[in-house]
Design a protein around this motif. Structure first.
Motif, PDB file in Angstrom:
ATOM      1  N   ALA A  62      -2.617   5.837 -16.677  1.00  0.00           N
ATOM      2  CA  ALA A  62      -1.305   6.107 -17.277  1.00  0.00           C
ATOM      3  C   ALA A  62      -0.709   7.365 -16.661  1.00  0.00           C
ATOM      4  O   ALA A  62      -1.431   8.215 -16.140  1.00  0.00           O
ATOM      5  CB  ALA A  62      -1.432   6.274 -18.787  1.00  0.00           C
ATOM      6  N   THR A  63       0.612   7.464 -16.767  1.00  0.00           N
ATOM      7  CA  THR A  63       1.301   8.647 -16.292  1.00  0.00           C
ATOM      8  C   THR A  63       2.510   8.940 -17.176  1.00  0.00           C
ATOM      9  O   THR A  63       3.017   8.043 -17.867  1.00  0.00           O
ATOM     10  CB  THR A  63       1.740   8.477 -14.815  1.00  0.00           C
ATOM     11  OG1 THR A  63       2.326   9.695 -14.342  1.00  0.00           O
ATOM     12  CG2 THR A  63       2.753   7.360 -14.669  1.00  0.00           C
TER      13      THR A  63
ATOM     14  N   THR B 210       7.044   6.858 -19.399  1.00  0.00           N
ATOM     15  CA  THR B 210       5.619   6.649 -19.171  1.00  0.00           C
ATOM     16  C   THR B 210       5.419   5.360 -18.374  1.00  0.00           C
ATOM     17  O   THR B 210       6.307   4.507 -18.302  1.00  0.00           O
ATOM     18  CB  THR B 210       4.845   6.535 -20.486  1.00  0.00           C
ATOM     19  OG1 THR B 210       5.403   5.452 -21.269  1.00  0.00           O
ATOM     20  CG2 THR B 210       4.948   7.820 -21.302  1.00  0.00           C
ATOM     21  N   ASP B 211       4.237   5.240 -17.799  1.00  0.00           N
ATOM     22  CA  ASP B 211       3.868   4.011 -17.117  1.00  0.00           C
ATOM     23  C   ASP B 211       2.376   3.811 -17.291  1.00  0.00           C
ATOM     24  O   ASP B 211       1.625   4.798 -17.423  1.00  0.00           O
ATOM     25  CB  ASP B 211       4.255   4.076 -15.642  1.00  0.00           C
ATOM     26  CG  ASP B 211       4.387   2.693 -15.015  1.00  0.00           C
ATOM     27  OD1 ASP B 211       4.758   2.619 -13.824  1.00  0.00           O
ATOM     28  OD2 ASP B 211       4.115   1.679 -15.695  1.00  0.00           O
ATOM     29  N   TYR B 212       1.956   2.545 -17.322  1.00  0.00           N
ATOM     30  CA  TYR B 212       0.561   2.215 -17.609  1.00  0.00           C
ATOM     31  C   TYR B 212       0.039   1.160 -16.642  1.00  0.00           C
ATOM     32  O   TYR B 212       0.800   0.309 -16.154  1.00  0.00           O
ATOM     33  CB  TYR B 212       0.425   1.667 -19.033  1.00  0.00           C
ATOM     34  CG  TYR B 212       0.806   2.634 -20.115  1.00  0.00           C
ATOM     35  CD1 TYR B 212       2.111   2.690 -20.593  1.00  0.00           C
ATOM     36  CD2 TYR B 212      -0.139   3.493 -20.663  1.00  0.00           C
ATOM     37  CE1 TYR B 212       2.469   3.583 -21.593  1.00  0.00           C
ATOM     38  CE2 TYR B 212       0.197   4.391 -21.657  1.00  0.00           C
ATOM     39  CZ  TYR B 212       1.506   4.431 -22.123  1.00  0.00           C
ATOM     40  OH  TYR B 212       1.848   5.313 -23.112  1.00  0.00           O
ATOM     41  N   ALA B 213      -1.254   1.189 -16.447  1.00  0.00           N
ATOM     42  CA  ALA B 213      -1.907   0.075 -15.780  1.00  0.00           C
ATOM     43  C   ALA B 213      -1.784  -1.155 -16.672  1.00  0.00           C
ATOM     44  O   ALA B 213      -1.822  -1.042 -17.902  1.00  0.00           O
ATOM     45  CB  ALA B 213      -3.369   0.393 -15.524  1.00  0.00           C
ATOM     46  N   ASP B 214      -1.638  -2.310 -16.069  1.00  0.00           N
ATOM     47  CA  ASP B 214      -1.482  -3.537 -16.855  1.00  0.00           C
ATOM     48  C   ASP B 214      -2.654  -3.747 -17.816  1.00  0.00           C
ATOM     49  O   ASP B 214      -2.473  -4.262 -18.923  1.00  0.00           O
ATOM     50  CB  ASP B 214      -1.361  -4.747 -15.919  1.00  0.00           C
ATOM     51  CG  ASP B 214      -0.029  -4.801 -15.197  1.00  0.00           C
ATOM     52  OD1 ASP B 214       0.063  -5.522 -14.185  1.00  0.00           O
ATOM     53  OD2 ASP B 214       0.925  -4.122 -15.641  1.00  0.00           O
ATOM     54  N   SER B 215      -3.826  -3.337 -17.408  1.00  0.00           N
ATOM     55  CA  SER B 215      -5.025  -3.588 -18.208  1.00  0.00           C
ATOM     56  C   SER B 215      -5.053  -2.804 -19.509  1.00  0.00           C
ATOM     57  O   SER B 215      -5.823  -3.147 -20.414  1.00  0.00           O
ATOM     58  CB  SER B 215      -6.275  -3.262 -17.379  1.00  0.00           C
ATOM     59  OG  SER B 215      -6.262  -1.902 -16.989  1.00  0.00           O
TER      60      SER B 215
ATOM     61  N   GLY C 213       7.766  12.996  -9.025  1.00  0.00           N
ATOM     62  CA  GLY C 213       7.961  11.900  -9.951  1.00  0.00           C
ATOM     63  C   GLY C 213       6.693  11.179 -10.329  1.00  0.00           C
ATOM     64  O   GLY C 213       5.600  11.490  -9.856  1.00  0.00           O
ATOM     65  N   LEU C 214       6.856  10.172 -11.198  1.00  0.00           N
ATOM     66  CA  LEU C 214       5.725   9.359 -11.616  1.00  0.00           C
ATOM     67  C   LEU C 214       5.045   8.756 -10.394  1.00  0.00           C
ATOM     68  O   LEU C 214       5.705   8.339  -9.449  1.00  0.00           O
ATOM     69  CB  LEU C 214       6.184   8.234 -12.537  1.00  0.00           C
ATOM     70  CG  LEU C 214       6.718   8.629 -13.910  1.00  0.00           C
ATOM     71  CD1 LEU C 214       7.080   7.383 -14.700  1.00  0.00           C
ATOM     72  CD2 LEU C 214       5.720   9.459 -14.677  1.00  0.00           C
TER      73      LEU C 214
END
Length: 123
Positions: free
Chosen positions: A49-50, A58-63, A102-103
């Motif tokens: 995640a970030t 925010t952003d996440y791994a799909d899992s 950035g992210l």
């Protein structure tokens, strides 16, 4: 430069929850984009995640989408990772990381790393 220290790891049963913390020191925390990664034995370090500097994106791994939540408290110089519905395959050392821009989802894009905290999920 920023120094990072993770805490909150431990042993939890499958389906359980943990909240990891990462405390920053040495530089202005709010200027850094923060990320969480994990590395299982024998595997590559992978993105989890970030979060942006102000926490607005925010952003996440799909899992982990829908189960993990990244957040930050700039007044406390801390980033968190709330992990719910944990699975045995998520047993790993969890690392927080920082970068100035950035992210980013690649470990190669982060400049600063903590020492990691062990998370073990039993079946």
């Amino acid at each position: 430069q920023v120094q990072l220290t993770e805490s909150g790891g431990g042993l939890v049963q499958s389906g359980g929850s943990l909240r990891l913390s990462c405390a920053a020191s040495g530089d202005t925390f709010s200027t850094y984009v923060m990320g969480w990664f994990r590395q299982a034995p024998g595997k590559e370090r992978e993105f989890v995640a970030t979060i942006t500097r102000n926490g607005g994106r925010t952003d996440y791994a799909d899992s982990v989408k829908g189960r993990f939540t990244i957040s930050r408290d700039n007044a406390k110089n801390t980033v968190y990772l709330q992990m719910n519905s944990l699975k045995p395959e998520e047993t790993a050392v969890y690392y927080c990381a920082a970068r100035l821009y950035g992210l980013a989802l690649s470990k190669d894009d982060y400049n600063y790393w903590g020492q990691g905290t062990q998370v073990t999920v039993s079946s």
